[in-house]
Design an enzyme around this catalytic site. Sequence first.
Site, mmCIF file in Angstrom:
data_model
loop_
_atom_site.group_PDB
_atom_site.id
_atom_site.type_symbol
_atom_site.label_atom_id
_atom_site.label_comp_id
_atom_site.label_asym_id
_atom_site.label_seq_id
_atom_site.Cartn_x
_atom_site.Cartn_y
_atom_site.Cartn_z
ATOM 1 N N ARG A 47 0.731 -1.191 -0.031
ATOM 2 C CA ARG A 47 0.064 -0.043 -0.070
ATOM 3 C C ARG A 47 0.954 1.204 0.047
ATOM 4 N NH1 ARG A 47 -1.224 1.799 4.593
ATOM 5 N NH2 ARG A 47 -1.843 -0.091 5.567
ATOM 6 N N TYR A 99 -17.215 16.202 -15.234
ATOM 7 C CA TYR A 99 -17.542 14.868 -15.031
ATOM 8 C C TYR A 99 -18.841 14.444 -14.083
ATOM 9 C CZ TYR A 99 -17.143 9.707 -14.647
ATOM 10 O OH TYR A 99 -17.343 8.336 -14.664
ATOM 11 N N ASP A 186 -8.043 18.311 -15.035
ATOM 12 C CA ASP A 186 -8.591 16.860 -15.286
ATOM 13 C C ASP A 186 -8.316 17.019 -16.580
ATOM 14 O OD1 ASP A 186 -9.751 14.430 -16.032
ATOM 15 O OD2 ASP A 186 -11.310 14.766 -14.729
ATOM 16 N N LYS A 211 -9.508 5.665 -19.199
ATOM 17 C CA LYS A 211 -9.924 5.929 -20.617
ATOM 18 C C LYS A 211 -8.729 5.940 -21.461
ATOM 19 C CE LYS A 211 -13.411 6.926 -18.247
ATOM 20 N NZ LYS A 211 -13.664 8.280 -17.574
#
Length: 418
Positions: A47, A99, A186, A211
Amino acid sequence: MTRFNTQLVHGLPVNDNNTGAVNPPIYNSSTYAFESVETMPRWDYSRSGNPTREFLERQIAQLEHGTRGFAFASGLAAIHAVLSIFKPGDRIVVGKNIYGGTYSLFNEYFAERGITFEPVDTADYEALDDAVAGRKRVTFDGRELEATIPAKAVYFEVLTNPLIQVNNVNRIAAVAHRHGAIAIVDNTFVTPYLQQPLDLGADVVIHSATKYLAGHSEVTAGLVVVLDEEIGRKIYFAQNRFGGVLQPTECNDVRRGIQTLALRMDRQQANAQAIAEYLLAHPLVKTVHYPGVQRDHAKVLAENGLRGFGGVLSFEVVPGVDPGVVLNNLRIFRLAVSLGAVESLAEFPARMTHFELPKEERLKVGITDELIRLAIGIEDATDLIEDLGQALDKAYEVYVRDHAEAESLSQLASGVFA
Ligand SMILES: *Cc1c(COP(=O)(O)O)cnc(C)c1O
Protein backbone atom coordinates in the site's frame (compact mmCIF):
# COMPACT_ATOMS: atom_id res chain seq x y z
CA MET A 1 16.52 13.94 -23.64
CA THR A 2 14.39 11.82 -25.96
CA ARG A 3 11.21 13.09 -27.61
CA PHE A 4 7.64 12.27 -26.57
CA ASN A 5 6.96 9.22 -28.80
CA THR A 6 10.23 7.61 -27.79
CA GLN A 7 9.50 8.43 -24.16
CA LEU A 8 6.17 6.60 -24.42
CA VAL A 9 8.07 3.40 -25.18
CA HIS A 10 11.49 3.87 -23.56
CA GLY A 11 10.91 6.64 -21.03
CA LEU A 12 12.42 4.92 -18.03
CA PRO A 13 15.21 2.39 -17.64
CA VAL A 14 13.83 -1.09 -16.95
CA ASN A 15 15.22 -2.49 -13.74
CA ASP A 16 14.65 -6.20 -14.35
CA ASN A 17 17.04 -7.76 -11.82
CA ASN A 18 19.50 -8.51 -14.62
CA THR A 19 17.34 -10.94 -16.61
CA GLY A 20 17.47 -8.82 -19.76
CA ALA A 21 13.66 -8.56 -19.85
CA VAL A 22 12.58 -5.57 -21.95
CA ASN A 23 9.56 -4.93 -19.75
CA PRO A 24 9.54 -4.11 -16.04
CA PRO A 25 8.55 -7.06 -13.85
CA ILE A 26 5.17 -7.24 -12.10
CA TYR A 27 5.87 -7.47 -8.38
CA ASN A 28 2.88 -9.34 -6.98
CA SER A 29 3.98 -9.04 -3.41
CA SER A 30 2.14 -7.22 -0.66
CA THR A 31 5.07 -7.40 1.75
CA TYR A 32 8.86 -7.35 1.56
CA ALA A 33 11.49 -8.95 3.79
CA PHE A 34 13.71 -6.79 5.98
CA GLU A 35 17.38 -7.80 5.97
CA SER A 36 17.53 -7.35 9.72
CA VAL A 37 15.60 -5.50 12.40
CA GLU A 38 18.10 -2.66 12.20
CA THR A 39 17.61 -1.98 8.47
CA MET A 40 14.87 0.04 6.80
CA PRO A 41 14.27 -1.50 3.37
CA ARG A 42 13.31 0.58 0.31
CA TRP A 43 10.03 -1.38 0.09
CA ASP A 44 8.16 -2.71 3.10
CA TYR A 45 4.43 -2.96 2.27
CA SER A 46 2.60 -2.56 -1.05
CA ARG A 47 0.00 0.00 0.00
CA SER A 48 2.92 2.30 0.84
CA GLY A 49 4.86 1.43 -2.29
CA ASN A 50 5.30 -1.22 -4.96
CA PRO A 51 8.01 -1.28 -7.67
CA THR A 52 5.51 -1.94 -10.49
CA ARG A 53 3.34 0.92 -9.30
CA GLU A 54 6.36 3.15 -8.92
CA PHE A 55 7.34 2.48 -12.54
CA LEU A 56 3.92 3.70 -13.75
CA GLU A 57 4.00 6.67 -11.35
CA ARG A 58 7.39 7.77 -12.64
CA GLN A 59 6.28 7.13 -16.24
CA ILE A 60 3.24 9.46 -15.98
CA ALA A 61 5.26 12.08 -14.05
CA GLN A 62 7.79 12.14 -16.89
CA LEU A 63 5.14 12.36 -19.64
CA GLU A 64 3.20 15.11 -17.85
CA HIS A 65 6.41 17.03 -17.05
CA GLY A 66 5.79 16.81 -13.31
CA THR A 67 7.99 15.83 -10.40
CA ARG A 68 5.91 13.08 -8.81
CA GLY A 69 3.12 10.73 -9.91
CA PHE A 70 0.56 8.63 -8.04
CA ALA A 71 -1.51 5.67 -9.22
CA PHE A 72 -4.99 4.97 -7.84
CA ALA A 73 -7.63 2.27 -8.25
CA SER A 74 -9.83 4.65 -10.30
CA GLY A 75 -10.04 8.19 -11.55
CA LEU A 76 -12.47 9.04 -8.78
CA ALA A 77 -10.12 7.57 -6.14
CA ALA A 78 -7.47 9.93 -7.55
CA ILE A 79 -9.84 12.92 -7.41
CA HIS A 80 -10.86 12.01 -3.85
CA ALA A 81 -7.19 11.94 -2.79
CA VAL A 82 -6.49 15.32 -4.41
CA LEU A 83 -9.54 16.96 -2.83
CA SER A 84 -8.56 15.58 0.58
CA ILE A 85 -5.72 18.13 0.75
CA PHE A 86 -8.37 20.80 1.44
CA LYS A 87 -9.94 21.64 4.80
CA PRO A 88 -13.39 22.64 6.04
CA GLY A 89 -13.92 26.31 5.21
CA ASP A 90 -11.92 26.11 1.97
CA ARG A 91 -13.63 27.28 -1.19
CA ILE A 92 -13.02 25.72 -4.60
CA VAL A 93 -14.10 27.25 -7.88
CA VAL A 94 -15.25 24.54 -10.28
CA GLY A 95 -15.67 24.67 -14.04
CA LYS A 96 -19.22 24.07 -15.27
CA ASN A 97 -19.67 20.83 -17.15
CA ILE A 98 -17.36 18.58 -15.14
CA TYR A 99 -17.60 14.79 -15.12
CA GLY A 100 -20.82 13.64 -13.39
CA GLY A 101 -19.05 11.44 -10.83
CA THR A 102 -16.76 14.32 -9.87
CA TYR A 103 -19.75 16.67 -9.56
CA SER A 104 -21.45 14.19 -7.25
CA LEU A 105 -18.29 13.57 -5.16
CA PHE A 106 -17.90 17.32 -4.66
CA ASN A 107 -21.51 18.20 -3.95
CA GLU A 108 -22.75 15.10 -2.16
CA TYR A 109 -19.63 14.28 -0.15
CA PHE A 110 -17.04 17.06 0.23
CA ALA A 111 -19.69 19.80 0.47
CA GLU A 112 -21.14 18.01 3.50
CA ARG A 113 -17.67 18.11 5.06
CA GLY A 114 -17.30 21.85 4.94
CA ILE A 115 -15.74 22.54 1.55
CA THR A 116 -17.62 25.01 -0.62
CA PHE A 117 -17.85 24.55 -4.38
CA GLU A 118 -18.65 27.44 -6.64
CA PRO A 119 -19.50 26.65 -10.26
CA VAL A 120 -18.28 29.15 -12.83
CA ASP A 121 -18.05 29.49 -16.60
CA THR A 122 -14.27 29.11 -16.98
CA ALA A 123 -14.40 30.79 -20.42
CA ASP A 124 -15.63 34.01 -18.78
CA TYR A 125 -12.38 35.30 -17.25
CA GLU A 126 -14.03 38.20 -15.47
CA ALA A 127 -16.55 35.94 -13.75
CA LEU A 128 -13.72 33.53 -13.00
CA ASP A 129 -11.60 36.29 -11.48
CA ASP A 130 -14.48 37.44 -9.28
CA ALA A 131 -15.21 33.89 -8.18
CA VAL A 132 -11.56 33.07 -7.32
CA ALA A 133 -11.06 36.42 -5.57
CA GLY A 134 -14.27 35.80 -3.66
CA ARG A 135 -15.34 39.43 -3.93
CA LYS A 136 -18.45 40.07 -1.89
CA ARG A 137 -20.29 43.26 -0.93
CA VAL A 138 -20.89 43.32 2.78
CA THR A 139 -22.46 45.91 5.05
CA PHE A 140 -20.30 46.68 8.07
CA ASP A 141 -21.05 49.46 10.55
CA GLY A 142 -23.61 50.89 8.16
CA ARG A 143 -21.05 51.11 5.35
CA GLU A 144 -20.88 49.11 2.10
CA LEU A 145 -17.55 47.30 1.95
CA GLU A 146 -15.97 44.86 -0.43
CA ALA A 147 -14.72 41.74 1.33
CA THR A 148 -12.52 39.18 -0.34
CA ILE A 149 -12.13 35.56 0.66
CA PRO A 150 -9.98 33.98 -2.06
CA ALA A 151 -10.61 30.43 -3.23
CA LYS A 152 -7.99 27.76 -2.53
CA ALA A 153 -8.24 26.12 -5.95
CA VAL A 154 -9.77 26.16 -9.41
CA TYR A 155 -10.82 22.73 -10.69
CA PHE A 156 -11.66 22.11 -14.35
CA GLU A 157 -11.40 19.81 -17.38
CA VAL A 158 -9.48 20.88 -20.51
CA LEU A 159 -12.03 19.47 -22.97
CA THR A 160 -15.53 19.41 -21.54
CA ASN A 161 -17.85 16.45 -21.82
CA PRO A 162 -19.90 15.93 -23.98
CA LEU A 163 -19.85 19.27 -25.84
CA ILE A 164 -16.04 19.40 -26.26
CA GLN A 165 -15.58 23.02 -25.31
CA VAL A 166 -11.95 24.03 -24.82
CA ASN A 167 -10.72 25.43 -21.50
CA ASN A 168 -7.57 27.54 -21.66
CA VAL A 169 -5.23 26.14 -18.99
CA ASN A 170 -2.78 29.03 -19.28
CA ARG A 171 -5.36 31.74 -18.71
CA ILE A 172 -7.32 29.91 -16.02
CA ALA A 173 -4.14 29.02 -14.07
CA ALA A 174 -3.01 32.66 -14.30
CA VAL A 175 -6.29 33.82 -12.73
CA ALA A 176 -5.97 31.18 -9.99
CA HIS A 177 -2.38 32.16 -9.18
CA ARG A 178 -3.23 35.87 -9.10
CA HIS A 179 -5.29 35.12 -5.99
CA GLY A 180 -3.03 32.48 -4.46
CA ALA A 181 -5.17 29.53 -5.55
CA ILE A 182 -3.84 26.40 -7.27
CA ALA A 183 -5.10 25.08 -10.62
CA ILE A 184 -6.22 21.44 -10.72
CA VAL A 185 -6.78 20.02 -14.18
CA ASP A 186 -8.56 16.82 -15.19
CA ASN A 187 -6.62 15.93 -18.37
CA THR A 188 -8.50 12.68 -19.11
CA PHE A 189 -9.94 13.74 -22.51
CA VAL A 190 -6.65 15.27 -23.65
CA THR A 191 -3.74 13.14 -22.38
CA PRO A 192 -0.12 14.36 -22.33
CA TYR A 193 0.07 13.52 -26.05
CA LEU A 194 -2.05 16.58 -26.80
CA GLN A 195 -1.13 18.86 -23.90
CA GLN A 196 0.93 18.97 -20.71
CA PRO A 197 -1.10 21.29 -18.43
CA LEU A 198 1.77 21.63 -15.93
CA ASP A 199 3.78 23.41 -18.65
CA LEU A 200 0.91 25.90 -18.98
CA GLY A 201 0.72 26.77 -15.30
CA ALA A 202 -1.41 24.02 -13.77
CA ASP A 203 -0.34 22.68 -10.38
CA VAL A 204 -2.02 19.28 -10.32
CA VAL A 205 -3.00 17.01 -13.22
CA ILE A 206 -5.51 14.18 -12.82
CA HIS A 207 -6.34 11.32 -15.18
CA SER A 208 -8.96 8.68 -15.33
CA ALA A 209 -6.40 6.28 -16.84
CA THR A 210 -9.39 3.99 -17.45
CA LYS A 211 -9.85 5.94 -20.68
CA TYR A 212 -7.08 6.84 -23.19
CA LEU A 213 -4.02 5.93 -21.14
CA ALA A 214 -4.95 2.29 -20.56
CA GLY A 215 -6.98 2.44 -23.77
CA HIS A 216 -8.57 -1.01 -24.01
CA SER A 217 -11.63 -0.90 -21.70
CA GLU A 218 -9.91 -3.44 -19.44
CA VAL A 219 -9.01 -1.58 -16.26
CA THR A 220 -10.22 1.22 -14.05
CA ALA A 221 -7.32 3.37 -12.92
CA GLY A 222 -6.51 6.92 -11.87
CA LEU A 223 -3.30 8.94 -11.99
CA VAL A 224 -2.19 12.21 -10.40
CA VAL A 225 0.88 14.28 -11.24
CA VAL A 226 2.18 17.26 -9.28
CA LEU A 227 5.05 19.74 -9.41
CA ASP A 228 5.18 21.00 -5.84
CA GLU A 229 6.84 18.86 -3.16
CA GLU A 230 4.44 19.87 -0.38
CA ILE A 231 1.34 19.08 -2.46
CA GLY A 232 3.02 15.78 -3.41
CA ARG A 233 3.58 14.94 0.24
CA LYS A 234 -0.11 15.51 1.03
CA ILE A 235 -1.30 13.42 -1.90
CA TYR A 236 1.08 10.62 -0.95
CA PHE A 237 -0.42 10.71 2.55
CA ALA A 238 -3.92 10.35 1.07
CA GLN A 239 -2.80 7.53 -1.22
CA ASN A 240 -1.16 5.63 1.61
CA ARG A 241 -3.83 6.28 4.26
CA PHE A 242 -7.05 5.91 2.21
CA GLY A 243 -5.27 3.07 0.42
CA GLY A 244 -7.08 3.37 -2.93
CA VAL A 245 -3.96 2.16 -4.73
CA LEU A 246 -3.76 0.52 -8.14
CA GLN A 247 -2.74 -3.14 -8.02
CA PRO A 248 0.55 -4.22 -9.68
CA THR A 249 -1.07 -6.16 -12.55
CA GLU A 250 -3.26 -3.18 -13.42
CA CYS A 251 -0.30 -0.83 -13.12
CA ASN A 252 1.33 -2.94 -15.80
CA ASP A 253 -1.82 -2.80 -17.98
CA VAL A 254 -1.75 1.00 -17.84
CA ARG A 255 2.03 1.10 -18.45
CA ARG A 256 1.60 -1.05 -21.58
CA GLY A 257 -1.40 1.02 -22.75
CA ILE A 258 0.64 4.21 -22.49
CA GLN A 259 3.24 2.79 -24.90
CA THR A 260 0.71 2.90 -27.78
CA LEU A 261 -1.05 6.12 -26.72
CA ALA A 262 0.19 8.22 -29.64
CA LEU A 263 -0.65 5.61 -32.28
CA ARG A 264 -4.15 5.12 -30.94
CA MET A 265 -4.80 8.83 -30.50
CA ASP A 266 -3.66 9.64 -34.04
CA ARG A 267 -6.18 7.17 -35.49
CA GLN A 268 -8.94 8.16 -33.06
CA GLN A 269 -8.55 11.82 -33.95
CA ALA A 270 -8.41 11.18 -37.70
CA ASN A 271 -11.56 9.03 -37.41
CA ALA A 272 -13.29 11.64 -35.21
CA GLN A 273 -12.53 14.37 -37.75
CA ALA A 274 -13.88 12.28 -40.67
CA ILE A 275 -17.03 11.35 -38.72
CA ALA A 276 -17.64 14.94 -37.58
CA GLU A 277 -17.41 16.14 -41.18
CA TYR A 278 -19.78 13.40 -42.34
CA LEU A 279 -22.32 14.23 -39.63
CA LEU A 280 -22.11 17.95 -40.32
CA ALA A 281 -23.28 17.32 -43.90
CA HIS A 282 -26.04 14.87 -42.91
CA PRO A 283 -29.61 16.22 -43.32
CA LEU A 284 -30.78 14.54 -40.09
CA VAL A 285 -28.06 16.19 -37.99
CA LYS A 286 -28.71 19.60 -36.47
CA THR A 287 -25.35 20.36 -34.81
CA VAL A 288 -21.96 18.71 -34.40
CA HIS A 289 -19.83 19.42 -31.34
CA TYR A 290 -16.21 18.87 -32.35
CA PRO A 291 -13.82 21.84 -32.55
CA GLY A 292 -12.03 20.19 -35.49
CA VAL A 293 -14.92 21.20 -37.79
CA GLN A 294 -14.84 24.85 -36.75
CA ARG A 295 -13.41 27.14 -39.41
CA ASP A 296 -10.90 28.63 -36.93
CA HIS A 297 -9.79 25.25 -35.53
CA ALA A 298 -6.07 25.88 -36.12
CA LYS A 299 -6.33 29.13 -34.18
CA VAL A 300 -8.21 27.39 -31.36
CA LEU A 301 -5.42 24.82 -31.06
CA ALA A 302 -2.67 27.44 -31.07
CA GLU A 303 -4.41 29.74 -28.58
CA ASN A 304 -5.00 26.91 -26.16
CA GLY A 305 -1.65 25.17 -26.48
CA LEU A 306 -3.33 22.00 -27.74
CA ARG A 307 -2.04 19.54 -30.34
CA GLY A 308 -5.46 18.05 -31.14
CA PHE A 309 -9.09 17.77 -30.04
CA GLY A 310 -9.15 14.10 -29.04
CA GLY A 311 -11.49 11.34 -30.09
CA VAL A 312 -14.81 12.27 -28.48
CA LEU A 313 -17.54 14.21 -30.26
CA SER A 314 -21.26 14.72 -29.91
CA PHE A 315 -24.10 15.67 -32.22
CA GLU A 316 -27.79 16.54 -32.11
CA VAL A 317 -30.34 15.04 -34.45
CA VAL A 318 -33.02 17.32 -35.90
CA PRO A 319 -36.24 17.68 -33.87
CA GLY A 320 -38.67 14.81 -34.40
CA VAL A 321 -35.96 12.24 -35.06
CA ASP A 322 -35.58 9.82 -32.16
CA PRO A 323 -31.92 9.57 -31.02
CA GLY A 324 -32.88 6.30 -29.31
CA VAL A 325 -33.62 4.71 -32.69
CA VAL A 326 -30.22 5.83 -33.99
CA LEU A 327 -28.44 4.41 -30.94
CA ASN A 328 -30.39 1.14 -30.84
CA ASN A 329 -29.56 0.42 -34.48
CA LEU A 330 -25.79 0.89 -34.38
CA ARG A 331 -23.93 -2.34 -35.12
CA ILE A 332 -20.23 -1.49 -34.86
CA PHE A 333 -20.48 1.24 -32.23
CA ARG A 334 -21.31 -0.40 -28.90
CA LEU A 335 -23.97 1.31 -26.78
CA ALA A 336 -21.85 2.08 -23.71
CA VAL A 337 -20.46 4.81 -21.47
CA SER A 338 -16.71 5.48 -21.16
CA LEU A 339 -14.29 6.53 -23.89
CA GLY A 340 -10.71 6.46 -25.07
CA ALA A 341 -10.51 2.77 -25.94
CA VAL A 342 -9.72 1.01 -29.21
CA GLU A 343 -13.41 0.28 -29.88
CA SER A 344 -15.97 2.93 -30.76
CA LEU A 345 -18.76 3.59 -28.28
CA ALA A 346 -21.98 5.57 -28.54
CA GLU A 347 -24.18 6.79 -25.73
CA PHE A 348 -27.16 8.96 -24.86
CA PRO A 349 -25.96 11.59 -22.31
CA ALA A 350 -29.47 12.56 -21.12
CA ARG A 351 -30.07 9.01 -19.92
CA MET A 352 -26.65 7.38 -19.56
CA THR A 353 -23.90 9.75 -18.39
CA HIS A 354 -25.66 12.95 -17.34
CA PHE A 355 -28.91 11.68 -15.84
CA GLU A 356 -27.78 12.84 -12.36
CA LEU A 357 -28.08 16.43 -13.48
CA PRO A 358 -31.56 17.88 -12.94
CA LYS A 359 -33.19 18.29 -16.39
CA GLU A 360 -33.24 22.08 -16.12
CA GLU A 361 -29.47 22.20 -15.35
CA ARG A 362 -28.77 19.66 -18.06
CA LEU A 363 -30.55 21.74 -20.71
CA LYS A 364 -28.88 24.91 -19.44
CA VAL A 365 -25.41 23.44 -20.16
CA GLY A 366 -26.54 22.26 -23.59
CA ILE A 367 -27.11 18.56 -22.98
CA THR A 368 -30.39 18.23 -24.83
CA ASP A 369 -32.66 15.23 -25.38
CA GLU A 370 -31.43 15.06 -29.00
CA LEU A 371 -27.74 14.78 -28.11
CA ILE A 372 -25.68 11.65 -28.91
CA ARG A 373 -22.07 11.24 -27.78
CA LEU A 374 -19.55 9.20 -29.73
CA ALA A 375 -16.20 7.99 -28.36
CA ILE A 376 -14.26 7.07 -31.45
CA GLY A 377 -11.98 4.04 -31.66
CA ILE A 378 -9.31 2.89 -34.10
CA GLU A 379 -11.51 1.02 -36.62
CA ASP A 380 -11.80 2.03 -40.29
CA ALA A 381 -13.51 5.39 -40.48
CA THR A 382 -15.55 4.20 -43.50
CA ASP A 383 -17.08 1.35 -41.48
CA LEU A 384 -17.96 3.72 -38.64
CA ILE A 385 -19.50 6.21 -41.06
CA GLU A 386 -21.52 3.47 -42.81
CA ASP A 387 -22.72 2.28 -39.41
CA LEU A 388 -23.92 5.76 -38.47
CA GLY A 389 -25.47 6.17 -41.92
CA GLN A 390 -27.59 3.01 -41.73
CA ALA A 391 -28.69 3.86 -38.14
CA LEU A 392 -29.74 7.35 -39.23
CA ASP A 393 -31.62 5.78 -42.18
CA LYS A 394 -33.57 3.61 -39.72
CA ALA A 395 -34.39 6.66 -37.63
CA TYR A 396 -35.63 8.40 -40.77
CA GLU A 397 -37.88 5.45 -41.68
CA VAL A 398 -39.42 5.58 -38.20
CA TYR A 399 -39.81 9.35 -38.48
CA VAL A 400 -41.61 9.05 -41.84
CA ARG A 401 -43.86 6.24 -40.59
CA ASP A 402 -44.80 8.12 -37.39
CA HIS A 403 -45.47 11.33 -39.26
CA ALA A 404 -47.55 9.56 -41.89
CA GLU A 405 -49.61 8.00 -39.09
CA ALA A 406 -49.92 11.30 -37.28
CA GLU A 407 -50.96 12.96 -40.53
CA SER A 408 -53.68 10.43 -41.30
CA LEU A 409 -54.87 10.55 -37.70
CA SER A 410 -55.17 14.32 -37.79
CA GLN A 411 -56.88 14.08 -41.16
CA LEU A 412 -59.34 11.59 -39.64
CA ALA A 413 -59.90 13.92 -36.72
CA SER A 414 -60.49 16.91 -38.96
CA GLY A 415 -63.02 14.89 -40.96
CA VAL A 416 -61.16 14.78 -44.27
CA PHE A 417 -62.26 11.17 -44.73
CA ALA A 418 -65.78 11.71 -43.46
C1 LIG B 1 -14.17 8.64 -16.32
C2 LIG B 1 -13.79 9.98 -15.85
C3 LIG B 1 -13.51 10.22 -14.49
C4 LIG B 1 -13.66 9.16 -13.44
O1 LIG B 1 -12.71 8.14 -13.60
P1 LIG B 1 -12.97 6.62 -13.17
O2 LIG B 1 -11.75 5.93 -13.65
O3 LIG B 1 -14.23 6.17 -13.84
O4 LIG B 1 -13.12 6.61 -11.69
C5 LIG B 1 -13.11 11.50 -14.13
N1 LIG B 1 -13.00 12.48 -15.03
C6 LIG B 1 -13.27 12.29 -16.35
C7 LIG B 1 -13.16 13.43 -17.29
C8 LIG B 1 -13.69 11.04 -16.79
O5 LIG B 1 -13.98 10.86 -18.08
